[in-house]
Design a protein around this motif. Sequence first.
Motif, PDB file in Angstrom:
ATOM      1  N   SER A 101      14.161 -31.849  -4.550  1.00 32.97           N
ATOM      2  CA  SER A 101      12.890 -32.548  -4.312  1.00 32.97           C
ATOM      3  C   SER A 101      11.766 -31.728  -4.934  1.00 32.97           C
ATOM      4  O   SER A 101      11.702 -30.506  -4.749  1.00 32.97           O
ATOM      5  CB  SER A 101      12.645 -32.715  -2.806  1.00 32.97           C
ATOM      6  N   ILE A 102      10.877 -32.402  -5.667  1.00 31.75           N
ATOM      7  CA  ILE A 102       9.820 -31.699  -6.407  1.00 31.75           C
ATOM      8  C   ILE A 102       8.474 -32.384  -6.156  1.00 31.75           C
ATOM      9  O   ILE A 102       8.353 -33.604  -6.316  1.00 31.75           O
ATOM     10  CB  ILE A 102      10.105 -31.676  -7.921  1.00 31.75           C
ATOM     11  N   PHE A 103       7.475 -31.577  -5.782  1.00 35.83           N
ATOM     12  CA  PHE A 103       6.082 -32.020  -5.713  1.00 35.83           C
ATOM     13  C   PHE A 103       5.345 -31.360  -6.874  1.00 35.83           C
ATOM     14  O   PHE A 103       5.417 -30.137  -7.040  1.00 35.83           O
ATOM     15  CB  PHE A 103       5.418 -31.600  -4.398  1.00 35.83           C
ATOM     16  N   VAL A 104       4.637 -32.151  -7.663  1.00 36.03           N
ATOM     17  CA  VAL A 104       3.956 -31.614  -8.842  1.00 36.03           C
ATOM     18  C   VAL A 104       2.492 -32.052  -8.819  1.00 36.03           C
ATOM     19  O   VAL A 104       2.186 -33.248  -8.727  1.00 36.03           O
ATOM     20  CB  VAL A 104       4.610 -32.093 -10.153  1.00 36.03           C
ATOM     21  N   GLY A 105       1.597 -31.065  -8.880  1.00 32.85           N
ATOM     22  CA  GLY A 105       0.168 -31.316  -9.007  1.00 32.85           C
ATOM     23  C   GLY A 105      -0.399 -30.448 -10.120  1.00 32.85           C
ATOM     24  O   GLY A 105       0.329 -29.696 -10.774  1.00 32.85           O
ATOM     25  N   LYS A 106      -1.686 -30.518 -10.332  1.00 29.84           N
ATOM     26  CA  LYS A 106      -2.292 -29.768 -11.434  1.00 29.84           C
ATOM     27  C   LYS A 106      -2.194 -28.264 -11.220  1.00 29.84           C
ATOM     28  O   LYS A 106      -1.957 -27.508 -12.158  1.00 29.84           O
ATOM     29  CB  LYS A 106      -3.761 -30.180 -11.607  1.00 29.84           C
ATOM     30  N   ASN A 107      -2.385 -27.815  -9.970  1.00 33.13           N
ATOM     31  CA  ASN A 107      -2.395 -26.378  -9.700  1.00 33.13           C
ATOM     32  C   ASN A 107      -1.229 -25.917  -8.827  1.00 33.13           C
ATOM     33  O   ASN A 107      -1.284 -24.848  -8.235  1.00 33.13           O
ATOM     34  CB  ASN A 107      -3.723 -25.967  -9.048  1.00 33.13           C
ATOM     35  N   PHE A 108      -0.189 -26.729  -8.711  1.00 34.07           N
ATOM     36  CA  PHE A 108       0.960 -26.309  -7.916  1.00 34.07           C
ATOM     37  C   PHE A 108       2.203 -27.090  -8.334  1.00 34.07           C
ATOM     38  O   PHE A 108       2.115 -28.183  -8.900  1.00 34.07           O
ATOM     39  CB  PHE A 108       0.701 -26.533  -6.416  1.00 34.07           C
ATOM     40  N   ILE A 109       3.345 -26.510  -8.035  1.00 32.85           N
ATOM     41  CA  ILE A 109       4.633 -27.196  -8.120  1.00 32.85           C
ATOM     42  C   ILE A 109       5.506 -26.653  -6.991  1.00 32.85           C
ATOM     43  O   ILE A 109       5.623 -25.434  -6.818  1.00 32.85           O
ATOM     44  CB  ILE A 109       5.302 -27.008  -9.499  1.00 32.85           C
ATOM     45  N   VAL A 110       6.043 -27.542  -6.192  1.00 31.05           N
ATOM     46  CA  VAL A 110       6.871 -27.173  -5.045  1.00 31.05           C
ATOM     47  C   VAL A 110       8.268 -27.751  -5.253  1.00 31.05           C
ATOM     48  O   VAL A 110       8.420 -28.960  -5.466  1.00 31.05           O
ATOM     49  CB  VAL A 110       6.273 -27.702  -3.722  1.00 31.05           C
ATOM     50  N   THR A 111       9.269 -26.886  -5.214  1.00 29.44           N
ATOM     51  CA  THR A 111      10.666 -27.332  -5.345  1.00 29.44           C
ATOM     52  C   THR A 111      11.387 -27.059  -4.025  1.00 29.44           C
ATOM     53  O   THR A 111      11.284 -25.964  -3.467  1.00 29.44           O
ATOM     54  CB  THR A 111      11.379 -26.588  -6.489  1.00 29.44           C
ATOM     55  N   VAL A 112      12.094 -28.066  -3.543  1.00 28.76           N
ATOM     56  CA  VAL A 112      12.820 -27.972  -2.274  1.00 28.76           C
ATOM     57  C   VAL A 112      14.285 -28.305  -2.538  1.00 28.76           C
ATOM     58  O   VAL A 112      14.598 -29.381  -3.062  1.00 28.76           O
ATOM     59  CB  VAL A 112      12.229 -28.935  -1.217  1.00 28.76           C
ATOM     60  N   HIS A 113      15.168 -27.400  -2.161  1.00 34.70           N
ATOM     61  CA  HIS A 113      16.606 -27.618  -2.396  1.00 34.70           C
ATOM     62  C   HIS A 113      17.392 -26.764  -1.409  1.00 34.70           C
ATOM     63  O   HIS A 113      16.828 -26.015  -0.611  1.00 34.70           O
ATOM     64  CB  HIS A 113      16.981 -27.267  -3.847  1.00 34.70           C
ATOM     65  N   GLN A 114      18.720 -26.872  -1.465  1.00 36.84           N
ATOM     66  CA  GLN A 114      19.589 -26.171  -0.529  1.00 36.84           C
ATOM     67  C   GLN A 114      20.078 -24.819  -1.062  1.00 36.84           C
ATOM     68  O   GLN A 114      20.885 -24.161  -0.414  1.00 36.84           O
ATOM     69  CB  GLN A 114      20.802 -27.052  -0.195  1.00 36.84           C
TER      70      GLN A 114
END
Length: 340
Positions: A101-114
């Motif tokens: 799962s990935i959240f992408v914005g201009k000043n951030f990127i968040v990756t969620v996995h196992q």
Amino acid sequence: MRKGFISKRLRSGRKIVEESIEKKIEIMKAENFEWIDVQNPDRSDIEELAKKYNFNTLNIEDCMTRFELPKLDSYDDHFFVILHFPPLAQKIGISKNSQLSIFVGKNFIVTVHQGDLKPLVQLVDICKTDSEQQSKNRLLGKSSGLLLHEIIDVLVDDLLHTSRKIIANLDELEDRVFDETKPVARSIALLRREINRLRRIVNPLKKFVIEIAKNVKRFSESKDEELTLYFDDVIDHIDKVIETLEESRETMEIYKDTDFVLSTEKTNKVLGLLTIIFTLAIPSTVIGTFYGMNIDLPGGLGESLTFLGPHTMFIFIILASSVPAIMMYTYFRKLGWISN
């Protein structure tokens, strides 16, 4: 060929002892953005990030679900995407995928996995240490959009590498299919399952990478043409994987049919041989049946033939059984039912 080559080259049905993956949150700050990688998270960890970056509640639920269908949700300040990739290991009898799962914005990127996606974990390690400074600068030196490309690119390259292993398996399997001394039905079934599992991953992946390429331009300072070229290269690799899997699936169907034909032919030969043996034994069986009855017959207990000695009747029975068998054998050879 080595027995069990499928399980050594690919993720087969062989049971693998899975190492427990601890919860880990890594924060890597770049000049223009930060990358937050969350492995095996708790719900509280995702909720804290949701408050900080204003994530949608439904996307939080999707992150905490172990298996959610691939999707992409776009918002004004970020977008959220779920992708599937083959994990490093899997339990016997279970054909599972690993969710990213990935959240992408201009000043951030968040990756969620196992934590079971090895190429992604290696990228995190590179960014956390200074051992590969050049690679670290390439990953964190520009924008969140280019980092997202690097993440997807290494995972797709791993898929491409896996598809090449399948080709190697097919080459070895071809020799085993035509070797009557080695059973290959299970190997064919395992490789077919692996191919179908990868097809279920790769086919929707191309669609979502194309959508990602359209959305990520909003949050990248790079030129549109540069990002487009990068993601076009990823899509080209996905096309190669799809093409390889389709060819492999067709080849597997040929091998399956060939193995079935050869197995049927071998079974027919065995049944034919047993039938001939039974047929040749019919004369002796008939004679033995008559003389086993409790009735008077020529040469029985009440009548003794001795013109060929004390065993005259035994010799007569052997000849009476053998002559018809030899005649049938000669006739079967003439018809071609018994090969040389």
